[in-house]
Design an enzyme around this catalytic site. Sequence first.
Site, PDB file in Angstrom:
ATOM      1  N   ASP A  13       0.806  -1.218   0.000  1.00 44.10           N
ATOM      2  CA  ASP A  13       0.000   0.000   0.000  1.00 44.10           C
ATOM      3  C   ASP A  13       0.843   1.273   0.000  1.00 44.10           C
ATOM      4  O   ASP A  13       0.431   2.307   0.550  1.00 44.10           O
ATOM      5  CB  ASP A  13      -0.966   0.024   1.195  1.00 44.10           C
ATOM      6  CG  ASP A  13      -1.893  -1.165   1.200  1.00 44.10           C
ATOM      7  OD1 ASP A  13      -2.221  -1.643   0.094  1.00 44.10           O
ATOM      8  OD2 ASP A  13      -2.288  -1.613   2.287  1.00 44.10           O
ATOM      9  N   LYS A  16       1.708   2.319  -4.961  1.00 43.10           N
ATOM     10  CA  LYS A  16       2.239   1.784  -6.215  1.00 43.10           C
ATOM     11  C   LYS A  16       1.294   2.073  -7.380  1.00 43.10           C
ATOM     12  O   LYS A  16       1.727   2.451  -8.456  1.00 43.10           O
ATOM     13  CB  LYS A  16       2.441   0.252  -6.099  1.00 43.10           C
ATOM     14  CG  LYS A  16       3.450  -0.143  -5.038  1.00 43.10           C
ATOM     15  CD  LYS A  16       3.572  -1.658  -4.911  1.00 43.10           C
ATOM     16  CE  LYS A  16       2.324  -2.334  -4.407  1.00 43.10           C
ATOM     17  NZ  LYS A  16       1.967  -2.010  -3.016  1.00 43.10           N
ATOM     18  N   GLY A  40      -4.675  -4.223  -3.741  1.00 44.93           N
ATOM     19  CA  GLY A  40      -5.650  -3.169  -4.022  1.00 44.93           C
ATOM     20  C   GLY A  40      -4.855  -1.939  -4.401  1.00 44.93           C
ATOM     21  O   GLY A  40      -4.189  -1.345  -3.558  1.00 44.93           O
ATOM     22  N   HIS A  41      -4.860  -1.590  -5.693  1.00 45.73           N
ATOM     23  CA  HIS A  41      -4.058  -0.463  -6.181  1.00 45.73           C
ATOM     24  C   HIS A  41      -4.996   0.674  -6.581  1.00 45.73           C
ATOM     25  O   HIS A  41      -5.816   0.515  -7.473  1.00 45.73           O
ATOM     26  CB  HIS A  41      -3.195  -0.902  -7.365  1.00 45.73           C
ATOM     27  CG  HIS A  41      -2.189  -1.962  -6.995  1.00 45.73           C
ATOM     28  ND1 HIS A  41      -1.413  -2.614  -7.901  1.00 45.73           N
ATOM     29  CD2 HIS A  41      -1.833  -2.474  -5.777  1.00 45.73           C
ATOM     30  CE1 HIS A  41      -0.617  -3.483  -7.276  1.00 45.73           C
ATOM     31  NE2 HIS A  41      -0.871  -3.419  -5.987  1.00 45.73           N
ATOM     32  N   GLN A 223       1.893  -5.941  -3.348  1.00 51.84           N
ATOM     33  CA  GLN A 223       2.351  -6.064  -1.956  1.00 51.84           C
ATOM     34  C   GLN A 223       3.645  -5.254  -1.778  1.00 51.84           C
ATOM     35  O   GLN A 223       3.866  -4.305  -2.525  1.00 51.84           O
ATOM     36  CB  GLN A 223       2.515  -7.526  -1.543  1.00 51.84           C
ATOM     37  CG  GLN A 223       1.196  -8.293  -1.431  1.00 51.84           C
ATOM     38  CD  GLN A 223       0.634  -8.782  -2.742  1.00 51.84           C
ATOM     39  OE1 GLN A 223       1.320  -9.391  -3.547  1.00 51.84           O
ATOM     40  NE2 GLN A 223      -0.649  -8.544  -2.989  1.00 51.84           N
TER      41      GLN A 223
HETATM   42  P1  GDP Z   1      -0.843   0.402  -3.485  1.00 53.82           P
HETATM   43  O1  GDP Z   1      -1.429  -0.877  -3.030  1.00 53.82           O
HETATM   44  O2  GDP Z   1       0.625   0.486  -3.247  1.00 53.82           O
HETATM   45  O3  GDP Z   1      -1.210   0.743  -4.894  1.00 53.82           O
HETATM   46  O4  GDP Z   1      -1.470   1.532  -2.557  1.00 53.82           O
HETATM   47  P2  GDP Z   1      -3.030   1.672  -2.133  1.00 53.82           P
HETATM   48  O5  GDP Z   1      -3.787   2.188  -3.283  1.00 53.82           O
HETATM   49  O6  GDP Z   1      -3.493   0.436  -1.478  1.00 53.82           O
HETATM   50  O7  GDP Z   1      -2.904   2.744  -0.974  1.00 53.82           O
HETATM   51  C1  GDP Z   1      -2.308   3.978  -1.192  1.00 53.82           C
HETATM   52  C2  GDP Z   1      -3.343   5.050  -0.849  1.00 53.82           C
HETATM   53  O8  GDP Z   1      -2.691   6.296  -0.832  1.00 53.82           O
HETATM   54  C3  GDP Z   1      -4.451   5.164  -1.867  1.00 53.82           C
HETATM   55  O9  GDP Z   1      -5.619   5.557  -1.225  1.00 53.82           O
HETATM   56  C4  GDP Z   1      -3.945   6.279  -2.802  1.00 53.82           C
HETATM   57  O10 GDP Z   1      -4.999   6.968  -3.457  1.00 53.82           O
HETATM   58  C5  GDP Z   1      -3.284   7.166  -1.802  1.00 53.82           C
HETATM   59  N1  GDP Z   1      -2.183   7.996  -2.287  1.00 53.82           N
HETATM   60  C6  GDP Z   1      -1.136   7.671  -3.079  1.00 53.82           C
HETATM   61  N2  GDP Z   1      -0.261   8.684  -3.118  1.00 53.82           N
HETATM   62  C7  GDP Z   1      -0.768   9.671  -2.338  1.00 53.82           C
HETATM   63  C8  GDP Z   1      -0.321  10.960  -1.930  1.00 53.82           C
HETATM   64  O11 GDP Z   1       0.760  11.409  -2.292  1.00 53.82           O
HETATM   65  N3  GDP Z   1      -1.133  11.658  -1.081  1.00 53.82           N
HETATM   66  C9  GDP Z   1      -2.329  11.188  -0.654  1.00 53.82           C
HETATM   67  N4  GDP Z   1      -3.068  11.962   0.130  1.00 53.82           N
HETATM   68  N5  GDP Z   1      -2.775   9.985  -0.997  1.00 53.82           N
HETATM   69  C10 GDP Z   1      -1.994   9.232  -1.805  1.00 53.82           C
HETATM   70  P1  IMO Z   2      -0.990  -4.098  -2.284  1.00 54.89           P
HETATM   71  O1  IMO Z   2      -0.556  -4.650  -3.625  1.00 54.89           O
HETATM   72  C1  IMO Z   2      -0.991  -4.547   2.013  1.00 54.89           C
HETATM   73  C2  IMO Z   2      -1.018  -8.607   3.618  1.00 54.89           C
HETATM   74  C3  IMO Z   2      -2.238  -9.044   4.390  1.00 54.89           C
HETATM   75  C4  IMO Z   2      -1.586  -9.993   5.379  1.00 54.89           C
HETATM   76  C5  IMO Z   2      -0.503 -10.662   4.532  1.00 54.89           C
HETATM   77  C6  IMO Z   2      -0.919 -12.000   3.942  1.00 54.89           C
HETATM   78  O2  IMO Z   2      -2.274  -3.382  -2.311  1.00 54.89           O
HETATM   79  O3  IMO Z   2       0.136  -3.354  -1.647  1.00 54.89           O
HETATM   80  P2  IMO Z   2      -2.533 -12.692   1.944  1.00 54.89           P
HETATM   81  O4  IMO Z   2      -3.974 -12.417   1.722  1.00 54.89           O
HETATM   82  O5  IMO Z   2      -1.630 -12.183   0.867  1.00 54.89           O
HETATM   83  O6  IMO Z   2      -2.240 -14.128   2.268  1.00 54.89           O
HETATM   84  O7  IMO Z   2      -2.169 -11.867   3.295  1.00 54.89           O
HETATM   85  O8  IMO Z   2      -0.212  -9.763   3.501  1.00 54.89           O
HETATM   86  N1  IMO Z   2      -1.280  -8.097   2.254  1.00 54.89           N
HETATM   87  C7  IMO Z   2      -1.222  -6.813   1.917  1.00 54.89           C
HETATM   88  N2  IMO Z   2      -1.019  -5.714   2.673  1.00 54.89           N
HETATM   89  N3  IMO Z   2      -1.130  -4.417   0.688  1.00 54.89           N
HETATM   90  C8  IMO Z   2      -1.305  -5.510  -0.088  1.00 54.89           C
HETATM   91  O9  IMO Z   2      -1.292  -5.441  -1.426  1.00 54.89           O
HETATM   92  C9  IMO Z   2      -1.403  -6.771   0.527  1.00 54.89           C
HETATM   93  N4  IMO Z   2      -1.603  -8.022   0.077  1.00 54.89           N
HETATM   94  C10 IMO Z   2      -1.513  -8.832   1.138  1.00 54.89           C
HETATM   95  O10 IMO Z   2      -2.879  -7.978   5.027  1.00 54.89           O
HETATM   96  O11 IMO Z   2      -0.942  -9.267   6.383  1.00 54.89           O
HETATM   97 MG    MG Z   3      -2.952  -1.550  -1.782  1.00 56.02          MG
END
Ligand code: GDP
Ligand code: IMO
Ligand code: MG
Length: 422
Positions: A13, A16, A40-41, A223
């Site tokens: 998270d 990415k 979840g991206h 991840q």
């Molecule tokens: P990922 O799994 O690495 O793609 O990240 P996620 O989407 O799960 O979580 C990142 C969160 O941060 C999301 O809600 C994005 O919309 C948000 N985000 C990314 N970059 C920024 C930033 O620079 N500022 C803010 N406020 N939100 C950001």
């Molecule tokens: P993105 O791509 C954050 C975590 C779960 C748990 C561990 C194992 O959005 O960064 P799993 O379901 O893979 O067997 O869970 O890994 N986890 C993540 N945490 N971002 C993710 O993906 C994750 N995918 C799995 O919360 O701790």
């Molecule tokens: Mg994510």
Amino acid sequence: MANTILVGAQWGDEGKGKIIDVLTEEADVVVRTQGGNNAGHTVHIKGQKYVLHLVPSGILRKKKRCVISNGVVVDPVSLVGEIEGLRKLGVPVDGNLFLSETAHLVLPYHRELDAQRESLKGKNKIGTTKRGIGPAYGDKAARTGLRVLDLINPERFRRQLETKIKENNEILKAFGAKPLSFKKVHDEYRAAGDYLKSFVANTVVLLHEAVRRGDDILFEGAQGTFLDIDHGTYPFVTSSNTTAGGACTGSGVPPHRMDWVVGVMKAYTTRVGEGPLPTENAEIADMLHAMGREFGATTGRARRCGWFDAVATRHACMVNGIDELAVTNIDGLDTLQTIKVCIAYRDGSKQYDYIPNDIEVLGRCQPVYAEFPGWDVPTHNVKKWKQLPSRTRAYLKAIAELTGAELAIASVGPGREQTIFV
Ligand code: GDP
Ligand code: IMO
Ligand code: MG
């Protein structure tokens, strides 16, 4: 842009999805190489929020080819739902989305087993996303998995699924769980197979042709480094190689065709699920949650939050060979007077400048902090590096230096336009 591997440098998270969307402008092909719909991206474009789970985040830019390659585990029903969702939002997928024939399938018994194993573990649970990821990769390693090739071959799928359901129903019964109906699973997944058939390709050959043409390929990591099955905080990890090497095995593109590694990290640290998080801090978590931030994009769970951990990112730099850094969520720190950064861990008299492998030792480690003055002004409207407050620039330079890679991108908001090239 050359062939670039993008990885998360923390616990997932990191933002990415947003950075992939930005970098895709310069790419021809975007490839997801590992993980499944546990990811979840999030991408925000002109006020519209998109959350991608299996489809590469590059799909949101026109005329880019997007590949779900062999290293990914695919829940076909979930992928159909995601494609349908994209179609409804007017995102073109036909002719530009490709699904590997050899990607392994996540089936309902994997999800059930994931949930059952977690509940059996009780307070020692991993805190998985319950998407069946561990059991699906388990079947792959045990050589008893079903693949996309099997899904689109009706005869073979029926035969293989029948055996698998029989076997897994015995296991589910031992857990005291309800057995699955072969017919129900078969019909639902066969329908998904028919839906997905037109996307199925030999993605290894497709990617090699792209390499030969000199296309620029972006490998989208899912991840983060410390969720890697080999290099993460085992057993509190996911079941794939989330680090840079996973992009090669997960796609069939060899290491010498990779040119560059970009590491994405937040300006602070978050983790969702169980396991050690040395810089965890309740005040930061409360502050970010009160802003409505840091809730999981896949499960909606509140993420655990803490100060930036340079021991972790330095380690990530080492195992991924990160060349450039993208730092996201800088605006999350806008209201702080003082910002802490973990520069080492201490366990009694022993000091660590890398992540100790023994999870019990890591669990005991106390962070050693350096302090930086906060900037205490909003940054979300800043467009240029020079316009950032000098204290923000100093903080970013310091965390990049502590990590050991060049700072290339600073992100001050979720939107595409809230991206500063350094
Ligand atoms: P990922 O799994 O690495 O793609 O990240 P996620 O989407 O799960 O979580 C990142 C969160 O941060 C999301 O809600 C994005 O919309 C948000 N985000 C990314 N970059 C920024 C930033 O620079 N500022 C803010 N406020 N939100 C950001
Ligand atoms: P993105 O791509 C954050 C975590 C779960 C748990 C561990 C194992 O959005 O960064 P799993 O379901 O893979 O067997 O869970 O890994 N986890 C993540 N945490 N971002 C993710 O993906 C994750 N995918 C799995 O919360 O701790
Ligand atoms: Mg994510």
